[in-house]
Design an enzyme around this catalytic site. Structure first.
Site, PDB file in Angstrom:
ATOM      1  N   ALA A 197      -0.040  -4.010  10.554  1.00 14.26           N
ATOM      2  CA  ALA A 197       1.124  -3.766  10.362  1.00 14.26           C
ATOM      3  C   ALA A 197       1.384  -2.465   9.701  1.00 14.26           C
ATOM      4  CB  ALA A 197       1.823  -4.849   9.082  1.00 14.26           C
ATOM      5  N   ALA A 251      -0.697   1.025   5.920  1.00 16.91           N
ATOM      6  CA  ALA A 251      -1.007   0.240   6.858  1.00 16.91           C
ATOM      7  C   ALA A 251      -2.113  -1.082   6.823  1.00 16.91           C
ATOM      8  CB  ALA A 251      -1.613   0.866   8.205  1.00 16.91           C
ATOM      9  N   ASP A 252      -1.938  -2.061   7.303  1.00 15.96           N
ATOM     10  CA  ASP A 252      -2.983  -3.182   7.233  1.00 15.96           C
ATOM     11  C   ASP A 252      -3.208  -3.968   8.426  1.00 15.96           C
ATOM     12  OD1 ASP A 252      -4.387  -4.625   5.151  1.00 15.96           O
ATOM     13  OD2 ASP A 252      -3.532  -6.337   6.203  1.00 15.96           O
ATOM     14  N   THR A 253      -4.487  -4.174   8.820  1.00 15.24           N
ATOM     15  CA  THR A 253      -5.062  -4.763   9.940  1.00 15.24           C
ATOM     16  C   THR A 253      -5.664  -6.285   9.609  1.00 15.24           C
ATOM     17  OG1 THR A 253      -5.601  -2.973  11.063  1.00 15.24           O
ATOM     18  CG2 THR A 253      -6.541  -4.850  12.078  1.00 15.24           C
ATOM     19  N   LYS A 262       0.949  -1.114  -0.028  1.00 11.73           N
ATOM     20  CA  LYS A 262       0.047  -0.015  -0.037  1.00 11.73           C
ATOM     21  C   LYS A 262       0.741   1.216   0.111  1.00 11.73           C
ATOM     22  CE  LYS A 262      -3.822  -2.291   2.405  1.00 11.73           C
ATOM     23  NZ  LYS A 262      -4.630  -2.296   3.647  1.00 11.73           N
TER      24      LYS A 262
END
Length: 184
Positions: free
Chosen positions: A103, A66-68, A50
């Site tokens: 992250a 970011a990624d959840t 991203k």
């Protein structure tokens, strides 16, 4: 402190960064989210992809991606594709502990930082009627694990072990330290 770019449309991430006192632009990355490795590797890879997608267009800027991911029984729960998938996720989470990994990747002319944080969340037992009512609100349809800890989904929480903001979508303290190191 310089401005940066948030490579996300997440209202939760915007809220957290504003709460921390940052000014930034939002440029969504809109990548295809594929879950092919274990949860930690997947979250870190997606956060980096991203940030990289947006950074390629704005190379002289600092970009945060970011990624959840929500994880239960070695199964990754990303954003549900529809109401049926959301319902199945919430039924699975009912009365159980699950892991939430967020992250973060920050790319900058000064360097790059990639990190993650993990929290554990326990839902109380929730019945099908409560799940159906929650899904009707639309809240679970754009969130990993089909719930928003900062919204109506909070009523399902029994306990959290770890950083609340990690569950919300951006570990506040770790993100602040990383941004300060690359923006100052």
């Amino acid at each position: 402190m310089r401005l940066f770019i948030l490579a996300s449309e997440s209202k939760r991430r915007v809220e957290i960064l504003k709460m921390l006192g940052y000014r930034f632009f939002v440029v969504p990355s809109r990548i295809e989210e594929e879950y092919r490795e274990n949860s930690l590797i997947t979250a870190r890879r997606l956060a980096y992809q991203k940030a990289l997608k947006v950074w390629k267009e704005y190379k002289f800027s600092t970009v945060l991606g970011a990624d959840t991911i929500v994880m239960l029984d070695d199964k990754i729960f990303g954003k549900p594709k529809n109401k049926i998938e959301a319902k199945n996720m919430l039924k699975s989470l009912s009365g159980r502990w699950h892991k939430v990994i967020t992250a973060v990747a920050i790319l900058s002319p000064k360097g790059k930082v990639l990190f993650h944080d993990t929290a554990w969340v326990k839902f109380r037992n929730i019945d099908e009627e409560e799940i159906d009512e929650y899904i009707k609100t639309g809240e679970p349809l754009d969130k990993a694990g089909a719930y928003g800890v900062q919204g109506l989904g909070a009523k399902f929480l029994e306990k959290i072990r770890g950083d609340f903001y990690t569950v919300m979508g951006l570990p506040a303290s770790k993100t602040d330290r990383a941004l300060r190191s690359l923006l100052d």
